[in-house]
Scaffold this active site. Structure first.
Site, PDB file in Angstrom:
ATOM      1  N   SER A 127      20.417  20.803  28.610  1.00 32.00           N
ATOM      2  CA  SER A 127      21.665  21.194  29.260  1.00 32.00           C
ATOM      3  C   SER A 127      22.042  22.644  28.970  1.00 32.00           C
ATOM      4  O   SER A 127      22.819  23.231  29.718  1.00 32.00           O
ATOM      5  CB  SER A 127      22.794  20.276  28.813  1.00 32.00           C
ATOM      6  OG  SER A 127      22.891  20.272  27.399  1.00 32.00           O
ATOM      7  N   ASP A 365      33.893  19.984  22.834  1.00 30.59           N
ATOM      8  CA  ASP A 365      32.507  20.424  23.036  1.00 30.59           C
ATOM      9  C   ASP A 365      32.333  21.825  22.452  1.00 30.59           C
ATOM     10  O   ASP A 365      32.839  22.808  23.005  1.00 30.59           O
ATOM     11  CB  ASP A 365      32.191  20.419  24.544  1.00 30.59           C
ATOM     12  CG  ASP A 365      30.761  20.889  24.850  1.00 30.59           C
ATOM     13  OD1 ASP A 365      30.026  21.267  23.910  1.00 30.59           O
ATOM     14  OD2 ASP A 365      30.389  20.884  26.043  1.00 30.59           O
ATOM     15  N   HIS A 368      28.082  23.503  24.357  1.00 23.09           N
ATOM     16  CA  HIS A 368      27.882  24.229  25.615  1.00 23.09           C
ATOM     17  C   HIS A 368      28.809  25.441  25.649  1.00 23.09           C
ATOM     18  O   HIS A 368      29.617  25.632  24.746  1.00 23.09           O
ATOM     19  CB  HIS A 368      28.137  23.283  26.796  1.00 23.09           C
ATOM     20  CG  HIS A 368      27.204  22.116  26.775  1.00 23.09           C
ATOM     21  ND1 HIS A 368      27.545  20.885  26.260  1.00 23.09           N
ATOM     22  CD2 HIS A 368      25.915  22.021  27.149  1.00 23.09           C
ATOM     23  CE1 HIS A 368      26.505  20.076  26.324  1.00 23.09           C
ATOM     24  NE2 HIS A 368      25.496  20.733  26.853  1.00 23.09           N
TER      25      HIS A 368
END
Ligand SMILES: *[C@@H]1O[C@H](CO)[C@@H](O)[C@H](O)[C@H]1NC(C)=O
Ligand SMILES: *[C@@H]1O[C@H](CO)[C@@H](O)[C@H](O)[C@H]1NC(C)=O
Ligand SMILES: *[C@@H]1O[C@H](CO)[C@@H](O)[C@H](O)[C@H]1NC(C)=O
Ligand SMILES: *[C@@H]1O[C@H](CO)[C@@H](O)[C@H](O)[C@H]1NC(C)=O
Ligand SMILES: *[C@@H]1O[C@H](CO)[C@@H](O)[C@H](O)[C@H]1NC(C)=O
Ligand SMILES: *[C@@H]1O[C@H](CO)[C@@H](O)[C@H](O)[C@H]1NC(C)=O
Length: 388
Positions: A127, A365, A368
């Protein structure tokens, strides 16, 4: 109740799972945060100042940022769309990466298309590779929008084919979080075939540039297979006697196998190995224990960004496997944004990767990167590499 992200949101959410499992070791990692001195990276800028290493530098204020917003780019993954989810502090957008001793120009989409016209670029990884790819699409969206030629047989959002007709330029993203072949044998548990390249390998003859990256998924529960035999594993019960129980081993072998396979098929394009993206920006707890990345600015030049032992080991392995493969004569470049990104604890979605009432295992998060955000500098680096 924790929702089953994967089934509710589709494969997109596998990303979250990736980070989630990787973090199962975070509680252990935090005490080992260490201060690591990087060797200068093997890649040296060919211009304009001799021996300028574009990967060593500082973040400098840049009022002209950001180059795009959630309104002007339609390719931002929801979970990285921090503006849409109302992130209130926008200071994190106002920095640019400034290498010591030279300048790294901001991404120029016109120049990029000049360089890549009639060519094909592929991102192979997890990702974070997709995060990088979406940043590139956003930066290019000022000048051109692609046609989506993705294969409907491969609906995963980590598998895309985007074609820029006016420039005859194609971008592939290929979902391969372990780089080698893998099977999910139970929820979040995988068999890794450490001596077998992933299913991206047959596609490589059509690529001019291939960006390989991986790291985070090696912190999941995994069995290691070589020559079809179980040889070890990590975070799993093993019923064989083996010393292969470290994800340092699986991670190293994945890079080794992939790079040797490229050499083996006589890949003629340029291989770009992108080093570790930080996994240790959680503070005050693990990913699932209220940990967050609350900082609102980069680390200054007079501060040292902490680096975990795991990050340092993965980083060193990537550099070593890169050097070994480069010695075989392939056209290879190490793209090394690790230090730059260690200095950007402020660039993650934190809780602005979803609505406040959405339950997520990794509620904050810190893996990311927001788009727009500091990951856009990866494309400043990429253009510099491709143009040089
Ligand atoms: C972009 O973000 C703003 C808030 O910063 C929000 O009001 C707007 O709806 C968002 N637009 C899109 C297309 O996501
Ligand atoms: C692509 O190649 C053709 C000829 O092969 C050339 O005329 C054209 O300018 C090239 N396009 C780009 C964007 O480089
Ligand atoms: C587009 O690029 C490919 C190489 O990637 C080339 O074979 C083809 O001729 C190009 N098409 C045009 C119209 O220039
Ligand atoms: C462990 O051993 C049992 C019995 O031999 C076998 O059925 C099982 O598949 C083994 N587990 C793994 C992960 O190979
Ligand atoms: C495991 O043991 C073998 C044989 O003793 C040794 O050659 C190998 O280097 C060891 N591997 C690791 C990862 O420690
Ligand atoms: C570190 O650098 C920042 C920004 O340049 C400055 O504001 C701060 O006072 C410095 N701190 C120390 C301890 O020198």
């Amino acid at each position: 109740m924790v929702l089953c992200v994967k089934h509710l949101f589709g494969p997109a959410a596998a990303i979250f799972l990736s980070a989630i499992i990787l973090l199962s070791c975070f509680t252990n990692l935090i005490p080992y945060l260490s201060y690591y001195t990087f060797p200068s990276s093997p890649y040296m800028s060919p211009e304009p100042v001799p021996k300028c290493d574009i990967f060593r530098g500082e973040w400098m204020p840049d009022p002209s940022s950001p180059p795009y917003t959630n309104e002007t780019c339609a390719h931002i993954q929801n979970h990285q769309n921090c503006l849409m989810y109302g992130r209130p502090d926008l200071e994190f957008l106002k920095w640019r990466w400034k290498p010591d001793g030279c300048d790294l120009p901001r991404f120029d989409p016109h120049k990029f298309f000049q360089v890549v016209g009639n060519k094909t670029l592929a991102f192979v990884g997890d990702s974070l590779a997709r995060n990088h790819y979406q940043s590139l699409l956003c930066l290019l969206s000022k000048v051109a929008l692609p046609k989506d030629l993705s294969d409907p047989e491969r609906p995963h959002d980590g598998n895309k084919i985007m074609f820029y007709e006016a420039y005859n330029f194609t971008i592939y993203t290929m979902w391969s979080p372990f780089l080698v072949r893998f099977e999910e044998i139970a929820d979040g548990m995988f068999n890794l075939y450490l001596d077998e390249p992933g299913d991206w390998l047959p596609s490589v003859p059509r690529f001019d540039y291939l960006i390989l990256s991986a790291a985070n998924w090696f912190t999941r529960q995994t069995y290691f297979y070589e020559r079809g035999q179980l040889v070890g594993g990590r975070y799993v019960a093993l019923n064989i006697t083996t010393n292969l129980t470290s994800n340092r081993y699986s991670h190293r072998m994945a890079f080794r196998t992939s790079l040797r396979a490229l050499n083996g098929v006589g890949f003629r394009g340029k291989v770009i190995v992108r080093t570790v993206s930080p996994m240790s920006h959680f503070e005050g707890g693990a990913y699932d224990k209220g940990g967050d990345c609350p900082r609102k600015r980069p680390y200054w030049a007079n501060e040292t960004a902490p680096m975990s032992e795991l990050e340092r080991d993965f980083y060193n392995e990537q550099v070593e496997e890169f050097n070994e493969a480069a010695a075989r004569g392939m056209d290879m470049v190490l793209m090394d944004p690790t230090i730059a990104m260690l200095k950007r604890p402020d660039g993650h979605p934190s809780r602005y990767g979803h609505w406040p009432d959405q339950k997520r295992t990794m509620y904050n998060d810190c893996i990311h990167w927001c788009l727009p955000g500091p990951i856009d500098a990866w494309n400043d680096m990429l253009l510099h590499i491709l143009a040089g």
